[in-house]
Design an enzyme around this catalytic site. Sequence first.
Site, PDB file in Angstrom:
ATOM      1  N   PRO A  35      47.215  24.009  18.270  1.00 55.17           N
ATOM      2  CA  PRO A  35      45.955  23.806  19.197  1.00 55.17           C
ATOM      3  C   PRO A  35      44.652  24.110  17.912  1.00 55.17           C
ATOM      4  CG  PRO A  35      47.302  26.112  19.325  1.00 55.17           C
ATOM      5  CD  PRO A  35      47.765  25.215  18.161  1.00 55.17           C
ATOM      6  N   TYR A  81      43.316  30.411   5.453  1.00 58.81           N
ATOM      7  CA  TYR A  81      44.087  29.975   6.758  1.00 58.81           C
ATOM      8  C   TYR A  81      44.709  28.689   6.954  1.00 58.81           C
ATOM      9  CZ  TYR A  81      44.803  29.906  11.769  1.00 58.81           C
ATOM     10  OH  TYR A  81      45.604  29.879  13.147  1.00 58.81           O
TER      11      TYR A  81
HETATM   12  P1  NAP Z   1      46.082  37.052  18.940  1.00 56.06           P
HETATM   13  O1  NAP Z   1      45.457  37.059  20.344  1.00 56.06           O
HETATM   14  O2  NAP Z   1      45.339  37.699  18.039  1.00 56.06           O
HETATM   15  O3  NAP Z   1      47.637  37.436  18.889  1.00 56.06           O
HETATM   16  C1  NAP Z   1      48.221  37.550  17.737  1.00 56.06           C
HETATM   17  C2  NAP Z   1      49.537  37.950  17.934  1.00 56.06           C
HETATM   18  O4  NAP Z   1      50.212  37.989  16.666  1.00 56.06           O
HETATM   19  C3  NAP Z   1      49.353  39.423  18.380  1.00 56.06           C
HETATM   20  O5  NAP Z   1      50.543  39.779  19.588  1.00 56.06           O
HETATM   21  C4  NAP Z   1      49.928  40.238  17.183  1.00 56.06           C
HETATM   22  O6  NAP Z   1      50.579  41.312  17.726  1.00 56.06           O
HETATM   23  C5  NAP Z   1      50.862  39.314  16.312  1.00 56.06           C
HETATM   24  N1  NAP Z   1      50.818  39.659  14.991  1.00 56.06           N
HETATM   25  C6  NAP Z   1      49.716  39.548  13.946  1.00 56.06           C
HETATM   26  N2  NAP Z   1      50.455  39.932  12.902  1.00 56.06           N
HETATM   27  C7  NAP Z   1      51.551  40.274  13.143  1.00 56.06           C
HETATM   28  C8  NAP Z   1      52.736  40.940  12.277  1.00 56.06           C
HETATM   29  N3  NAP Z   1      52.276  41.165  10.985  1.00 56.06           N
HETATM   30  N4  NAP Z   1      53.900  40.940  12.699  1.00 56.06           N
HETATM   31  C9  NAP Z   1      54.027  40.940  14.107  1.00 56.06           C
HETATM   32  N5  NAP Z   1      53.148  40.485  14.921  1.00 56.06           N
HETATM   33  C10 NAP Z   1      51.914  40.220  14.375  1.00 56.06           C
HETATM   34  O7  NAP Z   1      45.924  35.390  18.392  1.00 56.06           O
HETATM   35  P2  NAP Z   1      46.492  34.106  18.921  1.00 56.06           P
HETATM   36  O8  NAP Z   1      45.368  33.175  19.196  1.00 56.06           O
HETATM   37  O9  NAP Z   1      47.396  34.492  20.416  1.00 56.06           O
HETATM   38  O10 NAP Z   1      47.321  33.739  17.865  1.00 56.06           O
HETATM   39  C11 NAP Z   1      48.615  33.325  18.091  1.00 56.06           C
HETATM   40  C12 NAP Z   1      48.977  32.197  17.099  1.00 56.06           C
HETATM   41  O11 NAP Z   1      48.531  31.043  17.312  1.00 56.06           O
HETATM   42  C13 NAP Z   1      48.919  32.594  15.481  1.00 56.06           C
HETATM   43  O12 NAP Z   1      50.043  31.921  14.947  1.00 56.06           O
HETATM   44  C14 NAP Z   1      47.713  31.642  15.138  1.00 56.06           C
HETATM   45  O13 NAP Z   1      47.502  31.273  14.043  1.00 56.06           O
HETATM   46  C15 NAP Z   1      47.887  30.588  16.147  1.00 56.06           C
HETATM   47  N6  NAP Z   1      46.537  29.585  16.680  1.00 56.06           N
HETATM   48  C16 NAP Z   1      45.828  30.342  17.341  1.00 56.06           C
HETATM   49  C17 NAP Z   1      44.553  29.400  17.433  1.00 56.06           C
HETATM   50  C18 NAP Z   1      43.266  30.210  18.135  1.00 56.06           C
HETATM   51  O14 NAP Z   1      42.380  29.522  18.051  1.00 56.06           O
HETATM   52  N7  NAP Z   1      43.340  31.303  18.990  1.00 56.06           N
HETATM   53  C19 NAP Z   1      44.428  28.259  17.125  1.00 56.06           C
HETATM   54  C20 NAP Z   1      45.614  27.708  16.460  1.00 56.06           C
HETATM   55  C21 NAP Z   1      46.548  28.445  16.398  1.00 56.06           C
HETATM   56  P3  NAP Z   1      50.255  42.696  16.876  1.00 56.06           P
HETATM   57  O15 NAP Z   1      48.798  42.990  16.337  1.00 56.06           O
HETATM   58  O16 NAP Z   1      50.574  43.895  18.086  1.00 56.06           O
HETATM   59  O17 NAP Z   1      51.603  43.043  15.984  1.00 56.06           O
END
Ligand code: NAP
Length: 256
Positions: free
Chosen positions: A186, A156
């Site tokens: 973040p 990751y």
């Molecule tokens: P989340 O609540 O699990 O949301 C992830 C989103 O990505 C969902 O809307 C999901 O939609 C979509 N997604 C996943 N795989 C996909 C695919 N193959 N095609 C299209 N859409 C897809 O997680 P989040 O925390 O909001 O994450 C959003 C971003 O922030 C990611 O890039 C993650 O790496 C980044 N991030 C998160 C954190 C954290 O701690 N949460 C920290 C740093 C960075 P569907 O499943 O409906 O397709």
Amino acid sequence: MKLNGKIVFITGASAGIGAATAMAFAAEGARLLLSARRAGKLAEVASKALARGAEAVHSIDLDVRSRHAVQRAIDELPPEWAEIEVLVNNAGLSRGMEKLYTGRIEDWEEMIDTNIKGMLYVARAVVPGMVVRRRGHVVNLGSMAGEIVYPNGAVYCGTKAAARAINDGLREDLLGTPVRVTSVDPGLVETDFSLVRFHGDAGRAAKVYKGITPLTGDDVADVILWAVTRPAHVNIARVSLTSVHQANTLLIHRDQ
Ligand code: NAP
């Protein structure tokens, strides 16, 4: 920059940071192009966004891992949705937390295909139009994990280090155009991220946030909106943000 009537494309808008970003831009009166795979969840976000003030919403059922589907989705946009002003390249996930030498290769493939290749496919489909129109802003969701690797998370973290390089490379390649490129990186944000990482194990996911006040999706959306609304000549290259309980990926303070 004013956002009312501007087209903002958010990938991964069905949950978490993407859904919160949809709400933040809706409140500014933007026109929202929302995509994800779960059409039902996306429809819920779309109706909330309209209630929040979005001028219009157009939803696309899209898996960013399919390069042909991504290109088709952009090529086949109705003309009134084609001129994307802001791209929030957010769709992404983590899978598993294991030592590299015992990790599930299927998990690696999913992370690499989504976080690196998906991000690239979406940028490749959307950015040429921005260059021709001489306006646009790409916001990539990086992570603090792209800066400091943590144990059991090498793949990751590797995808987010790649996102960081792609973000910087895109900004270099767009030099000479007015198109802006920002990485928002973040630390721990409480979303479905950990539930997805642990393949639906809610107990294990909850432990990630135990004893801390994590960032929320709204906190990250606020930073994205801030970066996008700077004057047109100001490019915010990167923003790192954490909760006060976290100094970096390795140093987290948990209250007893
Ligand atoms: P989340 O609540 O699990 O949301 C992830 C989103 O990505 C969902 O809307 C999901 O939609 C979509 N997604 C996943 N795989 C996909 C695919 N193959 N095609 C299209 N859409 C897809 O997680 P989040 O925390 O909001 O994450 C959003 C971003 O922030 C990611 O890039 C993650 O790496 C980044 N991030 C998160 C954190 C954290 O701690 N949460 C920290 C740093 C960075 P569907 O499943 O409906 O397709």
